[in-house]
Design a protein around this motif. Structure first.
Motif, short mmCIF file in Angstrom:
data_model
loop_
_atom_site.label_atom_id
_atom_site.label_comp_id
_atom_site.label_asym_id
_atom_site.label_seq_id
_atom_site.Cartn_x
_atom_site.Cartn_y
_atom_site.Cartn_z
N PRO A 193 0.81 -1.24 0.00
CA PRO A 193 0.00 0.00 0.00
C PRO A 193 0.83 1.28 0.00
CG PRO A 193 0.07 -0.92 2.21
CD PRO A 193 0.78 -1.91 1.32
N TYR A 194 1.53 1.52 -1.12
CA TYR A 194 2.34 2.72 -1.24
C TYR A 194 2.03 3.50 -2.52
CZ TYR A 194 5.17 0.93 2.60
OH TYR A 194 5.59 0.47 3.83
N GLU A 195 0.88 3.23 -3.10
CA GLU A 195 0.49 3.94 -4.32
C GLU A 195 -0.28 5.21 -3.92
OE1 GLU A 195 -1.13 2.87 -8.80
OE2 GLU A 195 -1.32 1.42 -7.17
N PHE A 196 0.48 6.26 -3.67
CA PHE A 196 -0.10 7.48 -3.11
C PHE A 196 -0.59 8.43 -4.19
CE2 PHE A 196 3.34 6.28 -0.04
CZ PHE A 196 2.50 5.85 0.98
N THR A 197 -1.58 9.23 -3.80
CA THR A 197 -2.00 10.34 -4.65
C THR A 197 -1.31 11.64 -4.23
OG1 THR A 197 -3.90 10.83 -3.19
CG2 THR A 197 -4.26 9.31 -5.05
N HIS A 198 -0.94 11.72 -2.95
CA HIS A 198 -0.28 12.90 -2.40
C HIS A 198 0.76 12.48 -1.36
CE1 HIS A 198 -4.25 14.36 -3.73
NE2 HIS A 198 -3.68 15.55 -3.89
N TYR A 199 1.73 13.35 -1.18
CA TYR A 199 2.68 13.23 -0.08
C TYR A 199 2.53 14.48 0.80
CZ TYR A 199 4.98 9.46 -2.63
OH TYR A 199 5.25 8.28 -3.28
N LEU A 200 2.48 14.27 2.11
CA LEU A 200 2.46 15.38 3.05
C LEU A 200 3.77 15.32 3.83
CD1 LEU A 200 0.86 17.76 4.23
CD2 LEU A 200 0.00 16.18 5.97
N VAL A 201 4.63 16.29 3.60
CA VAL A 201 5.96 16.33 4.22
C VAL A 201 5.89 17.21 5.47
CG1 VAL A 201 8.40 16.86 3.90
CG2 VAL A 201 7.02 16.06 1.95
N LEU A 202 6.22 16.63 6.61
CA LEU A 202 6.24 17.37 7.86
C LEU A 202 7.67 17.79 8.19
CD1 LEU A 202 4.78 18.38 10.43
CD2 LEU A 202 5.19 16.12 11.43
N SER A 203 7.85 19.05 8.53
CA SER A 203 9.19 19.56 8.83
C SER A 203 9.10 20.65 9.89
CB SER A 203 9.85 20.08 7.55
OG SER A 203 11.22 20.37 7.78
N ARG A 204 10.20 21.35 10.09
CA ARG A 204 10.27 22.45 11.06
C ARG A 204 10.89 23.67 10.40
NH1 ARG A 204 13.79 21.85 15.61
NH2 ARG A 204 15.21 20.77 14.19
N THR A 205 10.44 24.83 10.79
CA THR A 205 11.03 26.08 10.35
C THR A 205 11.12 27.01 11.56
OG1 THR A 205 8.80 26.77 9.69
CG2 THR A 205 10.23 25.95 7.94
N GLY A 270 16.78 34.91 19.47
CA GLY A 270 15.72 35.52 18.68
C GLY A 270 15.16 34.58 17.64
N ILE A 271 15.00 33.31 18.00
CA ILE A 271 14.48 32.30 17.08
C ILE A 271 13.26 31.63 17.69
CG2 ILE A 271 14.94 30.03 16.05
CD1 ILE A 271 17.83 30.91 15.71
N LYS A 272 12.17 31.59 16.93
CA LYS A 272 10.95 30.92 17.38
C LYS A 272 10.63 29.75 16.44
CE LYS A 272 5.97 31.59 17.91
NZ LYS A 272 4.84 32.53 17.77
N PRO A 273 10.85 28.49 16.89
CA PRO A 273 10.53 27.34 16.05
C PRO A 273 9.04 27.23 15.78
CG PRO A 273 12.03 26.71 17.81
CD PRO A 273 11.49 28.09 18.15
N VAL A 274 8.68 26.90 14.56
CA VAL A 274 7.30 26.64 14.18
C VAL A 274 7.27 25.42 13.28
CG1 VAL A 274 6.47 29.02 14.40
CG2 VAL A 274 7.47 28.27 12.24
N GLY A 275 6.12 24.74 13.23
CA GLY A 275 5.97 23.60 12.35
C GLY A 275 5.83 24.04 10.90
N PHE A 276 6.02 23.08 10.00
CA PHE A 276 5.94 23.38 8.57
C PHE A 276 5.48 22.12 7.85
CE2 PHE A 276 8.03 23.82 4.32
CZ PHE A 276 7.41 24.99 3.92
N MET A 277 4.58 22.28 6.88
CA MET A 277 4.14 21.13 6.10
C MET A 277 4.00 21.50 4.63
SD MET A 277 0.08 20.65 7.15
CE MET A 277 0.12 21.20 8.85
#
Length: 306
Positions: A193-205, A270-277
């Motif tokens: 089950p790896y036939e995807f229609t989309h990829y959602l990449v989770l990261s940090r910024t 002076g850095i504020k981590p936030v999520g990114f997708m």
């Protein structure tokens, strides 16, 4: 470059070309930044491995905690780590010297629709990301991600989780992604089950904010953003060019968790981590990986903070 590995989990090593790492040493063998004269060049062999449940659980769990940042405590990271390391023919760990060592980096993809009914942590992640997307300032992200993740259509979303330790060389990144694309293609051929229609990449910024170095009352105060979005992983800036939607989001527990030394250092700088997708259509995903490969090869990446 890394070469594609066999789908046999027992035959699992891919080599990456030697990458030079520079270290400064003083006459006593310790690190020193006092002089540029004594510069040693160390060639490091980074190797890609399939996941081994007997070895990789703790290393992957540590990197997941880093990836999810302030919201890591919301999730059962042990269950998520188990799922990742048991899925040992798709995705990679990157290590130095020996397979038995902890991973310096990891990359994997999970089928959200496949695992959500039986794995509560995957269902929780999908609901969390859908909620965070609705809070994003990117209108397309806010509309499309919840529909794709939680809708009842024919979408099959691959959740891409990737993280690495501080100052990992940029050259290790493209081989990990290229290997995963090859492995996904092989898995699809094997009716997995790896036939995807989309990829959602989770990261940090992160955002540049007012430094707290000179503040005497910073407890329970929210930092005020003063700059544009910056990237812990500079290749994310290139990959987002191929995304249908991409954007940052604030962590739900931001400001509630105890301030660890690393968090305090971020605040002071002076850095504020936030999520990114990033939501990327499956047909564009190989092009996105090719894009970051060319980006790294041409030296487009700058120094990271992680």
């Amino acid at each position: 470059m890394g070469k594609k590995r066999t789908r046999n989990p027992d035959d699992d090593v891919a080599m990456i070309d030697e990458i030079p790492a520079q270290t400064k040493k003083n006459n006593n063998g310790g690190d020193s930044s006092d002089s540029d004269d004594d510069m040693d060049i160390v060639n490091v062999d980074f190797e890609l491995f399939n996941y081994d449940p007997t070895i990789d659980f703790h290393g992957v769990r540590t990197l997941l905690r880093q990836l999810l940042d302030a919201d890591a405590s919301l999730f059962d990271l042990s269950s998520l780590s188990d799922l990742i390391v048991e899925q040992n023919t798709v995705g990679s760990t990157c290590k130095v010297d020996d397979k038995a060592n902890d991973a310096y980096a990891f990359l994997t993809v999970l089928n959200i629709q496949e695992h959500s009914p039986t794995k509560p942590v995957v269902r929780q992640l999908a609901e969390y990301l859908a909620d965070r997307a609705t809070k994003s300032q990117d209108e397309t992200l806010a509309k499309v991600v919840p529909e794709v993740l939680l809708g009842e259509g024919k979408q099959q979303v691959g959740l891409v989780l990737a993280e690495r330790l501080l100052n990992m060389p940029a050259e290790v990144i493209p081989p990990m992604w290229s290997c995963m694309i090859d492995e996904i293609e092989a898995a699809v051929e094997d009716k997995e089950p790896y036939e995807f229609t989309h990829y959602l990449v989770l990261s940090r910024t992160y955002l540049e904010v007012e430094s707290t170095l000179n503040q005497t009352e910073r407890k329970n105060k929210r930092s005020k953003a003063t700059g544009e979005l910056q990237y812990f992983h500079p290749e994310d800036e290139e990959m987002r060019k191929f995304a249908t939607a991409a954007g940052s989001f604030e962590y739900t527990k931001e400001g509630q968790a105890a301030v660890a030394d690393s968090k305090r250092a971020f605040q002071e700088m002076g850095i504020k981590p936030v999520g990114f997708m990033m939501l990327i259509e499956a047909e564009k995903f190989p092009k996105a990986v090719q894009g970051i490969t060319e980006y790294v090869a041409t030296g487009g990446m700058s120094m990271e903070i992680s």
